[in-house]
Design an enzyme around this catalytic site. Structure first.
Site, PDB file in Angstrom:
ATOM      1  N   ASN A 184       9.258   7.039 -12.463  1.00  0.00           N
ATOM      2  CA  ASN A 184      10.358   6.517 -13.613  1.00  0.00           C
ATOM      3  C   ASN A 184      11.618   7.130 -13.641  1.00  0.00           C
ATOM      4  O   ASN A 184      11.592   8.832 -13.466  1.00  0.00           O
ATOM      5  CB  ASN A 184       9.619   6.719 -14.879  1.00  0.00           C
TER       6      ASN A 184
ATOM      7  N   GLU B  67       8.200   3.493  -0.343  1.00  0.00           N
ATOM      8  CA  GLU B  67       7.131   4.399  -0.326  1.00  0.00           C
ATOM      9  C   GLU B  67       6.943   5.034   1.349  1.00  0.00           C
ATOM     10  O   GLU B  67       6.595   6.108   1.388  1.00  0.00           O
ATOM     11  CB  GLU B  67       5.952   3.531  -0.673  1.00  0.00           C
TER      12      GLU B  67
ATOM     13  N   GLU C 148       5.066   0.096 -12.696  1.00  0.00           N
ATOM     14  CA  GLU C 148       5.101  -0.286 -11.522  1.00  0.00           C
ATOM     15  C   GLU C 148       3.634  -0.904 -11.353  1.00  0.00           C
ATOM     16  O   GLU C 148       2.515  -0.220 -11.699  1.00  0.00           O
ATOM     17  CB  GLU C 148       5.375   0.858 -10.551  1.00  0.00           C
TER      18      GLU C 148
ATOM     19  N   MET D   3       4.257   8.789 -11.045  1.00  0.00           N
ATOM     20  CA  MET D   3       4.891   7.800 -10.975  1.00  0.00           C
ATOM     21  C   MET D   3       6.631   8.050 -11.210  1.00  0.00           C
ATOM     22  O   MET D   3       6.736   9.005 -12.020  1.00  0.00           O
ATOM     23  CB  MET D   3       4.556   6.751 -12.017  1.00  0.00           C
TER      24      MET D   3
ATOM     25  N   HIS E  24       7.620  14.042  -3.365  1.00  0.00           N
ATOM     26  CA  HIS E  24       7.442  12.653  -3.529  1.00  0.00           C
ATOM     27  C   HIS E  24       7.941  11.887  -4.493  1.00  0.00           C
ATOM     28  O   HIS E  24       8.951  11.149  -4.408  1.00  0.00           O
ATOM     29  CB  HIS E  24       5.926  12.312  -3.193  1.00  0.00           C
ATOM     30  N   GLU E  25       7.742  12.524  -5.776  1.00  0.00           N
ATOM     31  CA  GLU E  25       8.453  11.457  -6.950  1.00  0.00           C
ATOM     32  C   GLU E  25       9.612  11.938  -7.145  1.00  0.00           C
ATOM     33  O   GLU E  25      10.572  11.130  -7.493  1.00  0.00           O
ATOM     34  CB  GLU E  25       7.268  11.856  -8.331  1.00  0.00           C
TER      35      GLU E  25
ATOM     36  N   HIS F 151      11.825  10.156  -4.616  1.00  0.00           N
ATOM     37  CA  HIS F 151      12.147   8.586  -4.978  1.00  0.00           C
ATOM     38  C   HIS F 151      13.411   8.347  -5.760  1.00  0.00           C
ATOM     39  O   HIS F 151      13.909   7.356  -5.825  1.00  0.00           O
ATOM     40  CB  HIS F 151      10.982   8.137  -5.859  1.00  0.00           C
TER      41      HIS F 151
HETATM   42  N1  TRP Z   1       5.313   4.602  -7.186  1.00  0.00           N
HETATM   43  C1  TRP Z   1       4.178   5.387  -7.273  1.00  0.00           C
HETATM   44  C2  TRP Z   1       4.251   6.191  -6.109  1.00  0.00           C
HETATM   45  O1  TRP Z   1       3.887   6.170  -4.808  1.00  0.00           O
HETATM   46  C3  TRP Z   1       2.773   4.344  -7.208  1.00  0.00           C
HETATM   47  C4  TRP Z   1       2.321   4.426  -8.582  1.00  0.00           C
HETATM   48  C5  TRP Z   1       1.868   5.148  -9.332  1.00  0.00           C
HETATM   49  C6  TRP Z   1       1.702   2.880  -9.050  1.00  0.00           C
HETATM   50  N2  TRP Z   1       1.215   4.434 -10.493  1.00  0.00           N
HETATM   51  C7  TRP Z   1       0.941   3.335  -9.945  1.00  0.00           C
HETATM   52  C8  TRP Z   1       1.653   1.861  -8.265  1.00  0.00           C
HETATM   53  C9  TRP Z   1       0.168   2.369 -10.659  1.00  0.00           C
HETATM   54  C10 TRP Z   1       0.572   0.697  -8.973  1.00  0.00           C
HETATM   55  C11 TRP Z   1       0.273   1.322 -10.227  1.00  0.00           C
HETATM   56  O2  TRP Z   1       4.890   7.408  -6.219  1.00  0.00           O
HETATM   57 ZN    ZN Z   2       5.770   6.651  -4.026  1.00  0.00          ZN
END
Ligand code: TRP
Ligand code: ZN
Length: 900
Positions: A268, A323, A125, A266, A300-301, A304
């Site tokens: 994933n 977000e 991302e 992140m 948070h993760e 998602h």
């Molecule tokens: N989606 C991630 C979050 O908010 C955000 C994120 C993690 C991200 N690593 C990144 C965005 C690197 C841009 C680049 O939970």
């Molecule tokens: Zn997020």
């Protein structure tokens, strides 16, 4: 190197992708120097897209071969440029096979596939997947992934999304693992991890009775530090089941910690990758704040998985769809965890503490953003680099916009709206409008004839609205008339590209109460209901409400619970604020009243200092603070918030010409006076806030530590030499990092220089092998009161410093440039030259990180003239630099062109 020509992407230009890519098979032959990726895509042309070529994004890749339906293409059958691979004359369905190479060890951007600590990680991302292979790198193209990982025995753990379907040793001795993710996903949710790890795991049965495996992976040797993260994950799974009815949809859910990471973590699918700072904790090395942040980010993760992954974004303009909503969910999760097991009054206070902390963050980070050159609506209309829009506006203001919908619909209504959202959109890539429409379907059932049309403006207009309040009390009629008026001038990009039709009023849920002159709540009648907190829905420029049977001239308690992200203007006098600060039954508004008193006091002292006057704290202010410090009803955590002076950043927002050194001096003066004049009460607080016994990060002892360490700092600031000795003893004997760091912070900022220096080197010696603790060591010095550019340059020469690790760069350079205004703005522009140097040095390594540092100059035009000119000059020099990334280029050009 050359500077990339800026290309602006517009929301209005969205077009669906001409192809579907239902299946993706990836095979990785992992080598740090060169990794070979074989990608097999099943491609299906969408109806009505006859003739369109297949354009696949790619960046810094080497092409080995490209085949269609088993036949290798000759160079004439495709075009290859720096950003794309385009296949012409493709049949309606095709199997495309692309072999490419990338260079993980040389990848310092931490986007795509990279090496950290000898292990492989990915970050896709927003647009990192294109650094791994050519693909339709956009969130509305969703595919089922089958991933084969091959690596030699130096990489025993091979992970990717979904379920492990095969693991074996190949004839050549390498290991191979095959993973299949049963859920279609956009490529930004792809992940792989390979290397040497330890892990901790647990199994649990989900609400429907399925057994799932939860795992946390980290560097060998760190296994004792993942207990809290795994427990937080279990709590997250349970919370989403009970509060939202959302179940984990995979058999296996993994979290992996990595030291080099651009952001927090992140999401994933099934394989969350985390900055180690949001995973690793034990009592000796992590503070209460670290524990709280780990729980929040794990939540948070995990959240998602439904808000982001099962329902994802159509395009990156919709980023706040996932977000803002997921931040709202993690805020509620933290609040529920903090209030767990408490009686109603204590729970209300605990939730208020969380709310206050979130509002403090919003005001320090998002309000300035919303008033500056980068101001944008939570759903931006355009961007040059999407990486620059992972902002406080999209995240934190986005969460406020979700929270307002929660406030308007109520808990049950909001839950019904969420259920409807998933019923309509599970498995789809959708827009913010789709979310509001689901909520609106419930709102309309609740309020026939009304809708959320006006509310939707929160998604397309930027800026922090100002709400002016006027009270008119008619003693004879016992009637109080409340008038609310709102305004919000164009900001940031709205000045260059005006909102179509001009800016319009927002739909603002405005919670308020009235107190009588003894501080007692007055009962209010609204829509036939009786209450002490009325929720007014302001949807026009100006509206009036009438409250009958108001027995005496009231004092208003406004924007209770911070019911909307707005600035309130009401002419309270200081006595009224003191009364609210002592008696308001709404804990948020009570805190707010004290903050307003402190703001007035510091701004008065700042002006006095600028005029060369003698500083003196007002007796009324000290009295208000004493009342808070000694109020027996307040718990320690709340009291610590109530007694915290507003931050310099928040205060700066109230100055017409920002003068950081004067502001810092005035704030320091007041803090020292509070310490000196209330010494007895602070000493009592220390005595009352001891937390003997084994360490736990639970809210109650954490609150006591917060107040105790605050007391220590205040006493030392006030010149109490006995407290200085206590700080040394606390530093030496602390049974946890919160107390150790609390004492060290007090010593460094207010103690004898030699004592502080000795403690700092002792701390380094003791923790030099723990990077997260050394980050604290750098950060503490970066923000210390006496730190100058020279101090920071000295620390950069320390062998433990590196620009390549974002956590380390953030600890020293970002902390100095973004959180030490006094140091940065001191002495003839030396700080600006330092900023310029570091932005350029970082830009050559990691543009995303460089662009975040670049934002330290956003509000240059609002400083006093003596600082404004050299700040502008530094921005100009960066802008003129050859080879600037698109990331930094967007930030500095907007700073120069869209300044307030
Ligand atoms: N989606 C991630 C979050 O908010 C955000 C994120 C993690 C991200 N690593 C990144 C965005 C690197 C841009 C680049 O939970
Ligand atoms: Zn997020």
């Amino acid at each position: 190197m050359r500077t990339e020509t800026p290309v602006t992407v517009y929301r209005k230009d969205y077009q669906p992708y001409p192809f579907e890519i239902p299946e993706v098979a990836l095979a990785f032959d992992l080598h740090p120097e060169t990794t070979t990726v074989t990608s097999r895509l099943t491609v299906r042309r969408r109806a009505d897209h006859g003739g369109a070529p297949l354009k696949l994004d790619g960046s810094e890749l080497e092409l080995v071969s490209v085949c269609v339906d088993g036949r290798q293409l000759s160079p004439g059958e495709y075009t290859l440029d720096e950003h794309a691979l385009t296949l012409h004359a493709l049949p309606d369905t095709a199997l495309v096979e692309i072999v490419s190479r990338c260079r993980p060890a040389a990848n310092s951007t931490l986007m795509g596939l990279y090496v950290s600590g000898g292990n492989f990680f990915t970050q896709c991302e927003a647009e990192g997947f294109r650094r791994i292979t050519w693909f339709a790198d956009r969130p509305d193209v969703m595919s089922r992934y089958r991933v084969t990982l091959r690596a030699d025995t130096a990489y025993p753990v091979l992970l990717s999304n979904g379920n492990l379907v095969e693991q074996r040793t190949l004839p050549d001795g390498r290991a191979q693992a095959v993973w299949e993710d049963p859920y279609p996903k956009p490529c930004y949710l792809f992940a792989l991890v390979a290397g040497r790890f330890t892990h901790r795991e647990t199994r649990l049965n989900t609400v429907s009775g399925r057994e799932v495996l939860l795992q946390v992976y980290s560097d060998p040797g760190s296994e004792s530090k993942t207990e809290w993260a795994l427990e937080s994950l279990v709590r997250s799974v349970r919370w989403d089941e009970t509060r939202f009815g959302l179940e984990l949809d995979l058999d296996r859910f993994m979290v992996v910690a990595v030291r080099d990471f651009n952001m927090g973590a992140m999401e994933n699918k099934g394989l969350n990758i985390f900055n180690a700072a949001y995973v690793l904790a034990d009592a000796d090395t992590a503070t209460d704040a670290n524990y709280e942040a780990i729980e929040a980010v794990i939540g948070h993760e995990y959240f998602h998985n439904w808000t982001g992954n099962r329902v994802t974004c159509r395009d990156w303009f919709q980023l706040s769809l996932k977000e803002g909503l997921t931040v709202f969910r993690d805020q509620e999760f933290s609040a529920d965890m903090m209030a767990r097991g408490l009686d109603a009054q204590a729970a209300a206070s605990a939730r208020a503490v969380k709310r206050i902390d979130d509002v403090v963050t919003l005001r320090a980070a998002q309000f300035p953003e919303d008033a500056g050159p980068m101001a944008h609506p939570i759903r931006p209309e355009s961007y040059q680099e999407i990486g620059n829009f992972y902002t406080a506006t999209v995240y934190e203001k986005g969460a406020e916009v979700i929270r307002m919908q929660h406030t308007l619909l109520g808990e049950a209504g909001f839950r019904a709206g969420m259920d409807e959202y998933f019923r309509r959109h599970d498995g789809q890539a959708v827009t913010c409008d789709d979310f509001v429409a689901a909520m609106e379907s419930v709102y309309q059932r609740q309020h026939p004839g009304r809708d959320l049309q006006v509310f939707r403006r929160w998604y397309r207009q930027a800026g922090t609205p100002r709400v002016t309040v006027a009270l008119d009390y008619d003693a004879a009629a016992r009637r109080c008339t409340v008038t609310l008026a709102q305004r919000c001038a164009p900001v940031g990009v709205e000045k260059a590209a005006p909102v179509a039709g001009g800016k319009q009023p927002f739909h603002i849920p405005f919670a308020m109460g009235l107190l009588d002159r003894s501080g007692k709540p007055i009962s209010l009648k609204l829509d036939g209901k009786e209450t002490t907190t009325a929720l007014l829905e302001l949807t026009q420029e100006r509206q009036q409400w009438i409250f009958e049977d108001v027995p005496s001239a009231p004092i208003p308690s406004l924007l209770r619970g911070f019911s909307a992200p707005v600035i309130v203007e009401y002419p309270w006098n200081d006595d009224e604020l003191a009364l609210l600060s002592a008696h308001d039954t709404d804990p948020f508004a009570r805190w707010e009243a004290g903050q307003e008193l402190a703001t007035r006091e510091i701004l008065r002292l700042t002006a006095l200092r600028q005029a060369g006057g003698q500083l003196k704290a007002s007796a009324a202010f000290i009295q208000a603070w004493q009342a808070l410090l000694e109020d027996p009803v307040l718990d320690a955590a709340y009291r610590a918030r109530a007694l915290s002076l507003p931050s310099e950043k928040t205060l700066a927002e109230r100055m017409s010409a920002i003068d950081p050194p004067s502001l810092a001096a005035a704030r320091d003066f007041l803090r020292a006076e509070i310490g000196r004049q209330l010494a007895g009460a602070w000493r009592q607080a220390i005595a009352n806030c001891q937390t003997p016994g084994p360490y736990t990060p639970a809210p109650e002892p954490a609150g006591k530590r917060a107040l105790k360490n605050m007391a220590l700092g205040h006493l030392m600031a006030g010149g109490d030499t006995e407290a200085a000795a206590w700080a040394v003893a606390q530093y030496e004997n602390a049974g946890n990092m919160t107390d150790r760091l609390g004492a060290l912070t007090a010593l460094v900022n207010h103690g004898d220089e030699d004592v502080a220096t000795r403690a700092l080197s002792h701390f380094y010696e003791q923790w030099q092998h723990d990077p997260l603790v050394i980050d604290k060591w750098f950060a503490l010095q970066a923000t210390a009161r006496s730190t100058t550019v020279d101090t920071v340059r000295g620390l950069m020469a320390h062998p433990a410093f590196t620009l390549r690790n974002p956590n380390r760069a953030r600890a020293l350079i970002f902390q100095f440039c973004l959180n030490n205004a006094r140091g940065l703005h001191d002495a003839a522009g030396a700080g600006y030259a330092f900023w310029e140097e570091q932005v350029l040095a970082l830009d050559a390594l990691n543009p995303e990180i460089a662009a975040r540092l670049a934002r330290a100059m956003d509000n240059w035009s609002r400083f006093v003239p003596a600082l404004r000119a050299p700040m502008q000059a530094a921005l100009e020099r960066v802008r003129a630099h050859a080879g600037l990334s698109r990331n930094v280029s967007e930030i500095v050009s907007k700073a120069l062109e869209l300044a307030a």
